[in-house]
Structures are given as structure tokens and as C-alpha cells.
Design an enzyme around this catalytic site. Sequence first.
Site, PDB file in Angstrom:
ATOM      1  N   GLY A   2     -10.409  -9.357  -2.076  1.00 58.14           N
ATOM      2  CA  GLY A   2      -9.142  -9.569  -1.387  1.00 58.14           C
ATOM      3  C   GLY A   2      -8.546 -10.940  -1.657  1.00 58.14           C
ATOM      4  O   GLY A   2      -7.369 -11.067  -2.007  1.00 58.14           O
ATOM      5  N   ARG A  61       0.833  -1.218   0.000  1.00 59.56           N
ATOM      6  CA  ARG A  61       0.000   0.000   0.000  1.00 59.56           C
ATOM      7  C   ARG A  61       0.863   1.262   0.000  1.00 59.56           C
ATOM      8  O   ARG A  61       0.462   2.282  -0.545  1.00 59.56           O
ATOM      9  CB  ARG A  61      -0.934  -0.008   1.203  1.00 59.56           C
ATOM     10  CG  ARG A  61      -2.018  -1.048   1.015  1.00 59.56           C
ATOM     11  CD  ARG A  61      -3.070  -0.957   2.069  1.00 59.56           C
ATOM     12  NE  ARG A  61      -4.220  -1.738   1.625  1.00 59.56           N
ATOM     13  CZ  ARG A  61      -5.137  -2.228   2.427  1.00 59.56           C
ATOM     14  NH1 ARG A  61      -5.069  -2.017   3.719  1.00 59.56           N
ATOM     15  NH2 ARG A  61      -6.149  -2.907   1.939  1.00 59.56           N
ATOM     16  N   GLY A 111     -14.106  -4.434   1.032  1.00 60.91           N
ATOM     17  CA  GLY A 111     -15.477  -3.987   1.290  1.00 60.91           C
ATOM     18  C   GLY A 111     -15.919  -2.900   0.326  1.00 60.91           C
ATOM     19  O   GLY A 111     -17.049  -2.905  -0.166  1.00 60.91           O
ATOM     20  N   LYS A 160     -19.464 -17.455   0.611  1.00 67.24           N
ATOM     21  CA  LYS A 160     -20.893 -17.443   0.902  1.00 67.24           C
ATOM     22  C   LYS A 160     -21.699 -16.527  -0.012  1.00 67.24           C
ATOM     23  O   LYS A 160     -21.268 -15.439  -0.359  1.00 67.24           O
ATOM     24  CB  LYS A 160     -21.105 -17.008   2.357  1.00 67.24           C
ATOM     25  CG  LYS A 160     -20.521 -17.988   3.349  1.00 67.24           C
ATOM     26  CD  LYS A 160     -21.050 -17.725   4.744  1.00 67.24           C
ATOM     27  CE  LYS A 160     -20.387 -16.514   5.330  1.00 67.24           C
ATOM     28  NZ  LYS A 160     -20.775 -16.210   6.690  1.00 67.24           N
TER      29      LYS A 160
HETATM   30  P1  ADP Z   1     -12.894 -12.427  -1.995  1.00 68.03           P
HETATM   31  O1  ADP Z   1     -12.070 -11.980  -0.817  1.00 68.03           O
HETATM   32  O2  ADP Z   1     -12.059 -12.569  -3.251  1.00 68.03           O
HETATM   33  O3  ADP Z   1     -14.104 -11.566  -2.197  1.00 68.03           O
HETATM   34  P2  ADP Z   1     -14.306 -14.384  -0.412  1.00 68.03           P
HETATM   35  O4  ADP Z   1     -13.779 -13.766   0.838  1.00 68.03           O
HETATM   36  O5  ADP Z   1     -15.744 -14.242  -0.706  1.00 68.03           O
HETATM   37  O6  ADP Z   1     -13.424 -13.899  -1.689  1.00 68.03           O
HETATM   38  O7  ADP Z   1     -14.050 -15.964  -0.367  1.00 68.03           O
HETATM   39  C1  ADP Z   1     -12.788 -16.523  -0.211  1.00 68.03           C
HETATM   40  C2  ADP Z   1     -12.866 -17.817   0.541  1.00 68.03           C
HETATM   41  O8  ADP Z   1     -13.804 -18.701  -0.034  1.00 68.03           O
HETATM   42  C3  ADP Z   1     -11.548 -18.537   0.524  1.00 68.03           C
HETATM   43  O9  ADP Z   1     -11.015 -18.550   1.817  1.00 68.03           O
HETATM   44  C4  ADP Z   1     -11.895 -19.946   0.044  1.00 68.03           C
HETATM   45  O10 ADP Z   1     -11.244 -20.975   0.768  1.00 68.03           O
HETATM   46  C5  ADP Z   1     -13.383 -20.009   0.274  1.00 68.03           C
HETATM   47  N1  ADP Z   1     -14.033 -21.007  -0.582  1.00 68.03           N
HETATM   48  C6  ADP Z   1     -14.057 -21.057  -1.922  1.00 68.03           C
HETATM   49  N2  ADP Z   1     -14.684 -22.173  -2.341  1.00 68.03           N
HETATM   50  C7  ADP Z   1     -15.057 -22.861  -1.247  1.00 68.03           C
HETATM   51  C8  ADP Z   1     -15.734 -24.104  -1.037  1.00 68.03           C
HETATM   52  N3  ADP Z   1     -16.134 -24.846  -2.034  1.00 68.03           N
HETATM   53  N4  ADP Z   1     -15.927 -24.487   0.243  1.00 68.03           N
HETATM   54  C9  ADP Z   1     -15.509 -23.727   1.269  1.00 68.03           C
HETATM   55  N5  ADP Z   1     -14.872 -22.538   1.128  1.00 68.03           N
HETATM   56  C10 ADP Z   1     -14.646 -22.129  -0.123  1.00 68.03           C
HETATM   57 MG    MG Z   2     -12.314 -12.299   1.319  1.00 63.93          MG
END
Ligand code: ADP
Ligand code: MG
Length: 398
Positions: free
Chosen positions: A355, A36, A378, A204
Site C-alpha cells: 500500500g 477502486r 494484506g 518492520k
Molecule cells: P507497504 O505498505 O508498502 O507494505 P509498510 O507499511 O511496511 O509498506 O511500511 C511503510 C512505512 O514504513 C512508511 O510509513 C514509512 O514511513 C515507514 N518507514 C520506512 N523507513 C523507515 C525508517 N527508517 N524509520 C521509520 N519508519 C520507516
Molecule cells: Mg503499509
Amino acid sequence: MNKKVMEDLQVSGKKVLVRVDFNVPIKGGIITDDNRILAAQETIKYLIKNNAKVILFSHLGKVKSEKDKTKLTMKPVAHRLSEVINQDVIFIDQTRGEKLEKAINDLNDGQVLMFENTRFEDIDNKKESSNDPELAKYWASLGDGIFINDAFGTAHRTHASNVGIASNSQISVPGYLLEKEIKFIGGIIDQPTRPLVAILGGAKISDKIGVIENLLNVADYVVIGGGMGYTFLKSQGHYVGDSLCEDDKIELAKELIEKGKGKLILPVDIVVNDQFGNDGDIKVVDIDQIPVDYMGLDMGPKTVAKFTEYINKANTVIWNGPMGVFEMSSFINGTAGVCKAIAAHKEATTIIGGGDSAAAAIQLGFASDFTHISTGGGASLEYLEGKELPGITCLTNK
Ligand code: ADP
Ligand code: MG
């Protein structure tokens, strides 16, 4: 972009207030990731070159009590910045007061000063985080009416150090980092170059309902993988075993698929395991063949090939959320496959907002192949939801 920019300013000889995002990880006084700080160079160097008196400030972590102050001081950040820009950075260990005011008024053109963590003000009635009017006015009074916001990570918040100062300044513009976020993430929502394909994954649905809904309106295709995919699959009558699934979101998933009218693309095969871990009975199955009590932890090769077809149709790709549990080497292939396909599609504008997806792209060595990697978790989600970000709205229109 309908905002004024740094080139519209006359900064020579002026005290310019700059909100940066120096919320870096620090362990035992040592900065463990200085990205950063490196990323803010361009804005700071522009101001130095144009003879501004540069006054920098940022938040660092969450400050709840006096004892948080020792570990959340900006001092090591100021030190690292001086190495990065190869110039002295005057550090003032206060967020207000005579010492700070005097140091600012003593600045020469082209000098850089950083003051203490803006959230030190949160100990007193959350003054920074609640955009206290007195604090906002005071901070704005330290400059000559020019404010630059370069902190995208807090742009979805109304704080004294962004919205507060802007509303007490004559002119407020984005720094180069924020300008890029407005151009790329804002551009996707306002005027995407079509076809726009959104690749969504992650853990999720509930984290990303707003994003899915908005992108179903804006994008030409919304491709769903990762953990959130299983709720969609279950809503279509598939057995998902022990996969991550939000039963209270099944109805919603069904509605989104109907509302999407063919825009929403789901996996066709997945990688399952009989336990949540790198070892176990790992195999690739079609989505209607998940064995009893197994869980889906990654996308299979047919799914990656299908998603790649959609990626290759796109003129703009936005990727948010890993396709599987990429932190475990047995389940990185889906994320790697999709990441590689996006990185290889050079004709398109390719953007990562998220992230963990950004971390995956960096870890896989593809970071420099993307047009833009958004820096705010966020904030990028709220931007993709189509929400107005107060830290951007407060900036001066053209
Ligand atoms: P980002 O930060 O890119 O927005 P998220 O925080 O929504 O992504 O999700 C990232 C997490 O989702 C990772 O830690 C990953 O392990 C988890 N994940 C992805 N696929 C699965 C799955 N099939 N079951 C459980 N966790 C999962
Ligand atoms: Mg995340």
C-alpha cells in the site's frame, strides 16, 4: 494461470454475481478516492457488452453495530459507479429479502444492480466474515450459477461473499483485476522470469518475515532497505542508534542473512537525523558511522546506486515497502531513487505489492511506468509469502 477466465463463460441473459472491491474511503457521504470504482470498470463493461444481468456486491469498512450502517451504505458508491459507466445502477439497500430478489429477477440483459454492503450481515454473528453456509447458499441462489470474483483485497479471507458463493456456484472465475494479480504476483512465486530481484522495505521486519523467507527461496536477490534494514544491520554488529530496530528479531535477521547465502543485500550508507522530523541535524553517513543517538530515516545515495545495480540486472522486479520515511520530504530521496530506477528499467516486468509503496509511486508520478501495481495490501503480502489465497483457490480450474 490454471483458472478458467471470463471468456470461458456464456453470460448472455444470465444473472451473474460479481464480487467487487468497492471498499473506498468515504467522508461525510463523499467518496474521497474512487480508484477502486474506476478499476472495476473493465470487468463490468465486459459483462454489460455481453448482455449479462450484472449483480454487484462489495464490503465497505467494518460493520459492528446497527449505527455503523448509515455511514457504511453502498449508496454513494452505486451513484458514483453509474457516472463512471454512464449507465443506471439499480441500488437495493438490502443484503437479502424479497425486494432484492424481485429487483434481480426484473433485471434486463445488460442492466446493473448493486446490493448493500455485504458486511451488514456481520451484525448477525459475523455471517459474511465467517462464511456462514446459509448466507453463502442464499447469495449464490440469487444468480444463475456463475460467480466472478474481482476483489483481490479480500482474497486472503474466507468470506461468504467470495469462497462461500464460489462453493455454491457451477463456475467461478476471476474478473480482470484479480486475473492480473494472479498473473503477476502469482507468477512471481510460481514461475518468475529470472533474474528476480525483490526490493523490500517499510517499517518492520515482523510484518514481513514470511515474505522475506519465501522470497529468499524464490528470488535471485533480496534487497533490504527502509526501517527493517536496521535490525539486519544491528545483527551484523553495526551500531544503529535510535533507528527503528526490533531487538527480538536480531537473531532471526542473522539467520536470514546466513540462509540467504549472499542473496540478501543490505544498505551501505543512510540518511540520519537527531530527531524524528523534517528538521534537525540531517546528514548522510556510512552504515558504520551512525552518530550516537541519531536515527536512520532514509537510504543514502551510495545505497541507491547499489540497489539500482541489482534492479538493472533483473528481468523481474518486485518492490514492497518504502526505503525511508517518505512521508517527510527530507527522507523521500531513497524511495524516489529506487522507484525511479525500477520505473526506468523498461526491459523488466516491474511490480509493486504494498500500500505505502504504491502510494509513493503514485505521489512521485511513476505509477504508469510499472507493469503492475497490486491493489491488495494484506492479500499481496500473503500471496508473496507463498500462501494459498482462499479467494483464488475457490475459483474453477481449467
Ligand atoms: P507497504 O505498505 O508498502 O507494505 P509498510 O507499511 O511496511 O509498506 O511500511 C511503510 C512505512 O514504513 C512508511 O510509513 C514509512 O514511513 C515507514 N518507514 C520506512 N523507513 C523507515 C525508517 N527508517 N524509520 C521509520 N519508519 C520507516
Ligand atoms: Mg503499509
